[in-house]
Design an enzyme around this catalytic site. Structure first.
Site, PDB file in Angstrom:
ATOM      1  N   ASP A 101      37.846  32.362  32.479  1.00 28.16           N
ATOM      2  CA  ASP A 101      38.537  33.589  32.093  1.00 28.16           C
ATOM      3  C   ASP A 101      39.807  33.187  31.337  1.00 28.16           C
ATOM      4  O   ASP A 101      40.711  32.574  31.909  1.00 28.16           O
ATOM      5  CB  ASP A 101      38.884  34.397  33.342  1.00 28.16           C
ATOM      6  CG  ASP A 101      39.528  35.738  33.009  1.00 28.16           C
ATOM      7  OD1 ASP A 101      39.677  36.053  31.813  1.00 28.16           O
ATOM      8  OD2 ASP A 101      39.888  36.467  33.954  1.00 28.16           O
ATOM      9  N   ASP A 127      36.689  37.203  26.126  1.00 30.83           N
ATOM     10  CA  ASP A 127      37.551  36.212  26.784  1.00 30.83           C
ATOM     11  C   ASP A 127      37.013  35.741  28.139  1.00 30.83           C
ATOM     12  O   ASP A 127      37.759  35.178  28.947  1.00 30.83           O
ATOM     13  CB  ASP A 127      38.965  36.768  26.947  1.00 30.83           C
ATOM     14  CG  ASP A 127      39.020  38.051  27.771  1.00 30.83           C
ATOM     15  OD1 ASP A 127      37.938  38.563  28.160  1.00 30.83           O
ATOM     16  OD2 ASP A 127      40.130  38.552  28.023  1.00 30.83           O
ATOM     17  N   GLU A 128      35.727  35.942  28.386  1.00 29.78           N
ATOM     18  CA  GLU A 128      35.105  35.476  29.635  1.00 29.78           C
ATOM     19  C   GLU A 128      33.767  34.820  29.323  1.00 29.78           C
ATOM     20  O   GLU A 128      32.962  35.379  28.557  1.00 29.78           O
ATOM     21  CB  GLU A 128      34.866  36.632  30.610  1.00 29.78           C
ATOM     22  CG  GLU A 128      36.083  37.095  31.363  1.00 29.78           C
ATOM     23  CD  GLU A 128      35.701  38.071  32.471  1.00 29.78           C
ATOM     24  OE1 GLU A 128      36.392  38.090  33.495  1.00 29.78           O
ATOM     25  OE2 GLU A 128      34.711  38.808  32.301  1.00 29.78           O
TER      26      GLU A 128
END
Length: 357
Positions: free
Chosen positions: A13, A107-108
């Site tokens: 993350d 973003d993960e």
């Protein structure tokens, strides 16, 4: 087939990702509190750097509220092309370590490191090396490591920012038992209220629950799935298929709507044309779908969604869903409207995420 307990799955993350990219673009931002998003009366914070978070500024917070909490807060307009470009750079780094990378969002990223040979197969050392490479890029990431996706995701929150946390297979049930239900992905505020009213306050309560009671409370699928997840069962693989699962558009209104007729007009003139453009289709008849959704956000910033299964996109169904959702406003006005289409999944047997709301 690898037994699930022998898998090594990580969730990376990226920390305050949009803000980190903005600092790369403008290093002068590094030591001042700032947020990415809109600081005006109708604006919303997309993300905030950690200086701003110390004042209580959070994602999805109204811009005017964020300014009250942090009078020196600086707002930066979102730069999605820059964020997407950096996300691709991160993906390229991850792909050097394993071919099994599943972007869960911009973003993960889930990584299956089961067959990874770097660092003698150590998932922990591999993630430390990856995070070091990210720091060299100018961004940081937090990682959770376990033998399943859900626990890896939860564990990624334990050492933020720029840390990592491991939950071994034999620790999963005990680890989950210590958590509140809000930590379980898919359990939102409404489900929490329903569960709490029935005496379920944390994961340990669910672990000891009667499955039939949970199914009566949440529905057969969601009740059984919640029991499984809280019991430490999550067989979902890391999937390299990155097909879009949903295409949606939404818009914060210049002025709140108080009448559904205004919303209908906005749906016809703005949202549906934008949705069709995003789909890249000239005709609705050409769009295959699994479902359609309408989302409303109210003046108090709570929101609701209504969805229906549909094999082909029907514009008229959006109007039906709008009329079904509208009464939920009660005394509130509507500040945002969104519409979405769920696309067919190439892997119909893949276990669904919790959808308890």
């Amino acid at each position: 087939m690898v037994h699930s307990d022998n898998r090594k799955i990580a969730l990376l993350d990226l920390d305050a990702f949009f803000a980190a990219v903005e600092v790369i673009k403008d290093p002068s931002l590094a030591k001042r509190p700032f947020a990415v998003g809109g600081g005006g009366e109708r604006g919303v914070v997309a993300t905030a750097n950690y200086h701003a978070r110390q004042y209580g500024v959070r994602s999805a917070m109204p811009g005017h509220q964020a300014r009250r909490l942090c009078p020196d807060l600086h707002f930066v307009k979102p730069d999605m092309p820059a964020y997407k470009a950096m996300s691709k750079q991160v993906l390229a780094i991850l792909s050097e370590y394993t071919s099994l990378v599943e972007p869960a969002s911009i973003d993960e990223f889930y990584l299956d490191l089961t067959d990874n040979t770097a660092f003698k197969g150590s998932a922990s050392l591999t993630m430390e090396a990856i995070r070091a490479e990210l720091r060299a890029l100018g961004v940081s990431g937090s990682a959770g490591i376990s033998c399943q996706k859900m626990v890896a995701k939860i564990a990624s929150e334990e050492r933020k920012p720029d840390g990592q946390f491991v939950v071994a297979p034999d620790q999963i049930v005990e680890y989950l038992a210590t958590l509140s239900l809000r930590r379980i992905p898919g359990v939102g505020p409404k489900s929490q209220e329903r569960l709490q009213a029935a005496g379920f306050r944390n994961v340990a309560d669910i672990q000891q629950a009667d499955v039939a009671k949970l199914q009566r409370l949440l529905g057969d699928h969601a009740g059984y799935l919640l029991f499984q997840r809280c019991s430490g069962i999550d067989e979902r693989p890391v999937s390299i298929s990155r097909m879009r699962k949903q295409v949606s558009v939404e818009s914060t209104l210049h002025r709140d709507f108080t009448h559904v007729k205004h919303a209908e007009h906005f749906l016809e003139t703005s949202l549906l044309p934008s949705l069709k453009k995003r789909l890249g289709q000239a005709r609705w008849q050409d769009v295959k779908a699994k479902g359609q959704t309408v989302k409303l956000k109210f003046s108090d910033f709570t929101q609701t969604t209504v969805s229906r299964v549909s094999n082909r996109v029907s514009p008229s169904l959006f109007y039906q869903l709008l009329h079904e959702a509208w009464p939920r406003a009660e005394h509130r006005s509507v500040r945002l409207i969104g519409v979405g289409i769920t696309l067919p999944d190439p892997d119909e047997n893949r276990q669904l995420e919790l959808e308890l709301e």
